[in-house]
Design a protein around this motif. Sequence first.
Motif, PDB file in Angstrom:
ATOM      1  N   GLU A  26       2.133  13.268   1.309  1.00 53.52           N
ATOM      2  CA  GLU A  26       2.803  14.458   0.793  1.00 53.52           C
ATOM      3  C   GLU A  26       3.009  14.366  -0.719  1.00 53.52           C
ATOM      4  O   GLU A  26       3.273  13.289  -1.249  1.00 53.52           O
ATOM      5  CB  GLU A  26       4.178  14.607   1.459  1.00 53.52           C
ATOM      6  CG  GLU A  26       4.109  15.085   2.898  1.00 53.52           C
ATOM      7  CD  GLU A  26       5.497  15.255   3.498  1.00 53.52           C
ATOM      8  OE1 GLU A  26       5.708  16.251   4.194  1.00 53.52           O
ATOM      9  OE2 GLU A  26       6.365  14.381   3.279  1.00 53.52           O
ATOM     10  N   CYS A  27       2.947  15.530  -1.368  1.00 55.21           N
ATOM     11  CA  CYS A  27       3.320  15.624  -2.780  1.00 55.21           C
ATOM     12  C   CYS A  27       4.737  16.191  -2.831  1.00 55.21           C
ATOM     13  O   CYS A  27       5.368  16.408  -1.806  1.00 55.21           O
ATOM     14  CB  CYS A  27       2.359  16.554  -3.513  1.00 55.21           C
ATOM     15  SG  CYS A  27       2.467  18.257  -2.912  1.00 55.21           S
ATOM     16  N   GLU A  28       5.228  16.479  -4.050  1.00 53.87           N
ATOM     17  CA  GLU A  28       6.602  16.971  -4.181  1.00 53.87           C
ATOM     18  C   GLU A  28       6.808  18.335  -3.506  1.00 53.87           C
ATOM     19  O   GLU A  28       7.926  18.683  -3.150  1.00 53.87           O
ATOM     20  CB  GLU A  28       7.023  17.003  -5.657  1.00 53.87           C
ATOM     21  CG  GLU A  28       6.267  18.009  -6.529  1.00 53.87           C
ATOM     22  CD  GLU A  28       4.992  17.434  -7.141  1.00 53.87           C
ATOM     23  OE1 GLU A  28       4.475  16.418  -6.612  1.00 53.87           O
ATOM     24  OE2 GLU A  28       4.503  18.019  -8.130  1.00 53.87           O
TER      25      GLU A  28
ATOM     26  N   LEU B 220       0.183  17.368   3.918  1.00 55.53           N
ATOM     27  CA  LEU B 220      -0.240  16.111   3.290  1.00 55.53           C
ATOM     28  C   LEU B 220      -1.622  16.289   2.672  1.00 55.53           C
ATOM     29  O   LEU B 220      -2.552  16.774   3.335  1.00 55.53           O
ATOM     30  CB  LEU B 220      -0.317  14.990   4.333  1.00 55.53           C
ATOM     31  CG  LEU B 220       0.999  14.465   4.912  1.00 55.53           C
ATOM     32  CD1 LEU B 220       1.553  15.425   5.967  1.00 55.53           C
ATOM     33  CD2 LEU B 220       0.797  13.087   5.528  1.00 55.53           C
ATOM     34  N   HIS B 221      -1.760  15.902   1.400  1.00 55.05           N
ATOM     35  CA  HIS B 221      -3.063  15.958   0.742  1.00 55.05           C
ATOM     36  C   HIS B 221      -3.963  14.867   1.307  1.00 55.05           C
ATOM     37  O   HIS B 221      -3.637  13.689   1.238  1.00 55.05           O
ATOM     38  CB  HIS B 221      -2.904  15.743  -0.764  1.00 55.05           C
ATOM     39  CG  HIS B 221      -2.304  16.925  -1.463  1.00 55.05           C
ATOM     40  ND1 HIS B 221      -3.056  18.010  -1.847  1.00 55.05           N
ATOM     41  CD2 HIS B 221      -1.025  17.200  -1.830  1.00 55.05           C
ATOM     42  CE1 HIS B 221      -2.266  18.899  -2.431  1.00 55.05           C
ATOM     43  NE2 HIS B 221      -1.026  18.438  -2.431  1.00 55.05           N
ATOM     44  N   ILE B 222      -5.089  15.278   1.854  1.00 51.09           N
ATOM     45  CA  ILE B 222      -6.050  14.305   2.373  1.00 51.09           C
ATOM     46  C   ILE B 222      -6.932  13.840   1.206  1.00 51.09           C
ATOM     47  O   ILE B 222      -7.364  14.665   0.403  1.00 51.09           O
ATOM     48  CB  ILE B 222      -6.929  14.953   3.475  1.00 51.09           C
ATOM     49  CG1 ILE B 222      -6.042  15.430   4.635  1.00 51.09           C
ATOM     50  CG2 ILE B 222      -7.993  13.975   3.976  1.00 51.09           C
ATOM     51  CD1 ILE B 222      -6.780  16.205   5.706  1.00 51.09           C
TER      52      ILE B 222
ATOM     53  N   PRO C 254      -4.451  26.645  -2.302  1.00 48.73           N
ATOM     54  CA  PRO C 254      -4.031  25.855  -3.460  1.00 48.73           C
ATOM     55  C   PRO C 254      -2.595  25.368  -3.293  1.00 48.73           C
ATOM     56  O   PRO C 254      -1.778  26.041  -2.675  1.00 48.73           O
ATOM     57  CB  PRO C 254      -4.108  26.855  -4.626  1.00 48.73           C
ATOM     58  CG  PRO C 254      -4.898  28.013  -4.136  1.00 48.73           C
ATOM     59  CD  PRO C 254      -4.764  28.042  -2.646  1.00 48.73           C
ATOM     60  N   CYS C 255      -2.304  24.194  -3.813  1.00 48.41           N
ATOM     61  CA  CYS C 255      -0.951  23.638  -3.750  1.00 48.41           C
ATOM     62  C   CYS C 255      -0.349  23.700  -5.153  1.00 48.41           C
ATOM     63  O   CYS C 255      -1.049  23.492  -6.140  1.00 48.41           O
ATOM     64  CB  CYS C 255      -0.988  22.199  -3.259  1.00 48.41           C
ATOM     65  SG  CYS C 255       0.650  21.472  -3.063  1.00 48.41           S
ATOM     66  N   ARG C 256       0.955  23.931  -5.236  1.00 50.65           N
ATOM     67  CA  ARG C 256       1.550  24.095  -6.561  1.00 50.65           C
ATOM     68  C   ARG C 256       1.603  22.801  -7.364  1.00 50.65           C
ATOM     69  O   ARG C 256       1.868  22.806  -8.560  1.00 50.65           O
ATOM     70  CB  ARG C 256       2.931  24.750  -6.462  1.00 50.65           C
ATOM     71  CG  ARG C 256       3.972  23.996  -5.672  1.00 50.65           C
ATOM     72  CD  ARG C 256       5.265  24.836  -5.637  1.00 50.65           C
ATOM     73  NE  ARG C 256       6.055  24.595  -4.445  1.00 50.65           N
ATOM     74  CZ  ARG C 256       7.023  23.691  -4.377  1.00 50.65           C
ATOM     75  NH1 ARG C 256       7.308  22.934  -5.412  1.00 50.65           N
ATOM     76  NH2 ARG C 256       7.706  23.542  -3.258  1.00 50.65           N
ATOM     77  N   CYS C 257       1.313  21.669  -6.731  1.00 51.25           N
ATOM     78  CA  CYS C 257       1.298  20.403  -7.477  1.00 51.25           C
ATOM     79  C   CYS C 257       0.031  20.264  -8.314  1.00 51.25           C
ATOM     80  O   CYS C 257      -0.033  19.395  -9.189  1.00 51.25           O
ATOM     81  CB  CYS C 257       1.406  19.228  -6.516  1.00 51.25           C
ATOM     82  SG  CYS C 257      -0.109  18.919  -5.577  1.00 51.25           S
ATOM     83  N   GLY C 258      -0.987  21.088  -8.043  1.00 50.99           N
ATOM     84  CA  GLY C 258      -2.215  21.023  -8.831  1.00 50.99           C
ATOM     85  C   GLY C 258      -3.334  20.236  -8.178  1.00 50.99           C
ATOM     86  O   GLY C 258      -4.479  20.276  -8.632  1.00 50.99           O
TER      87      GLY C 258
HETATM   88 ZN   LIG Z   1       0.534  19.303  -3.457  1.00 49.00          ZN
END
Ligand SMILES: [Zn+2]
Length: 431
Positions: free
Chosen positions: A242-244, A249-251, A304-308
Amino acid sequence: MIFDQGAERLARPAREALQLERLQATLAWAVERVAFHRERLAGARVTTLADLARLPFTHKSDLRAHYPFGLFAVPRGELARVHASSGTKGKPTVVGYTAGDLDIWREVMARAMTAAGGRRGDMLHVGFGYGLFTGGLGFHDGAERLGMTVVPVSSGNTARHILLLQDFRPAGICATPSFALHIAETLVEQGGDPRALGLRYGMFGAEPWTEGMRAALERAFGCPAYDIYGLSEIIGPGVAGECEAREGLHIADDHFLPEVVDPATGAVLPPGREGELVLTSLTKRAIPMIRYRTGDITTLTDAPCRCGRTSTRMARVKGRSDDMLIIKGVNLYPSEVEATLLGIAELVPHYQLLVDRTTTLARLEVQVEPAPAVIERCGGFDPAHPTLVDLRHRVGQRLSKAIGLTVELSLVAPRTVPRSEGKAVRVVEKR
Ligand SMILES: [Zn+2]
């Protein structure tokens, strides 16, 4: 913060081109070097990522059938390390790593730990077991790669964990979620306060856990709890994390290509549909894995995820397909029970499911303990006390409603439900 900007923010088209190139190389490597793959894959043409869906699956039973080294693609002299699963059902499943495979493992773990807040110079308390199990050494190596100071405590010996957490004051802890809760609970019983340990983050995995468990861990330690996923057949922990944003979970899909399939038919399901996670290794040399059936139930998203980060994300694992219980015709994962119970502050966050299959219709009993504060209010543990009768009734109704099944709920005496110093045993079946 992102550990590897180039790999983790790679644009979608470039990512897919890299995946295809690595997939083709992995297939060629496997066919050339492993008889099992040669027999099944010779002649298979993969010119697009979608062609992967036509290849046969690899099952855990294939690893057992070729025990110990039959699926290995390198001579034994080129192996840097071997790990194995616990092998509760027969022989263990053995996996191997070249030196290069270990480097990849360290990289993906360093990515996952950075996403969870780990930083160079942080002290990390490792409460996963060391040994053939990949948890301890996986976190250990990744933390070293990231530049952390590792405290390799391993699992078990709760008293020593508490002592070292209090005296060393690490920035982070990693363990199975059930063991971490056991540490917190034991500390409270000793009159201590887990929140006063000053932990900045916890990284948890190696068993399915829920948002309810997350809330319980965060309440206990007063810091965010992150999910890190993996399995030894693919590499170990670090397959995803997981990111923030904590929205899946980013694979590390430049190394592990994910699919979700219908567990019954094996048909590939589109993003957003729940099914069994299937993973193909893209860079591993010692033991390439083609379409490995993980048994873990999840969904995928490419949004897209906001963490980039641009990788595919998987939802937190709901359970294992072989952990699914069928009670009176209703499909039930233990995690669904957990999700309800762990949201209730009047209970301690430990539970067990007892399934009695000796009668024609299976009976489900859920055992859980009242919180110490509740027992104190009742002047001791007495199941006939009106407060506990009322609590049992309310929790039983809430649980039955949540899972769509009448549940027999039992409030049991403190410390009746077994505590885990490793992976928790949630289900006991009587046949
Ligand atoms: Zn993320």
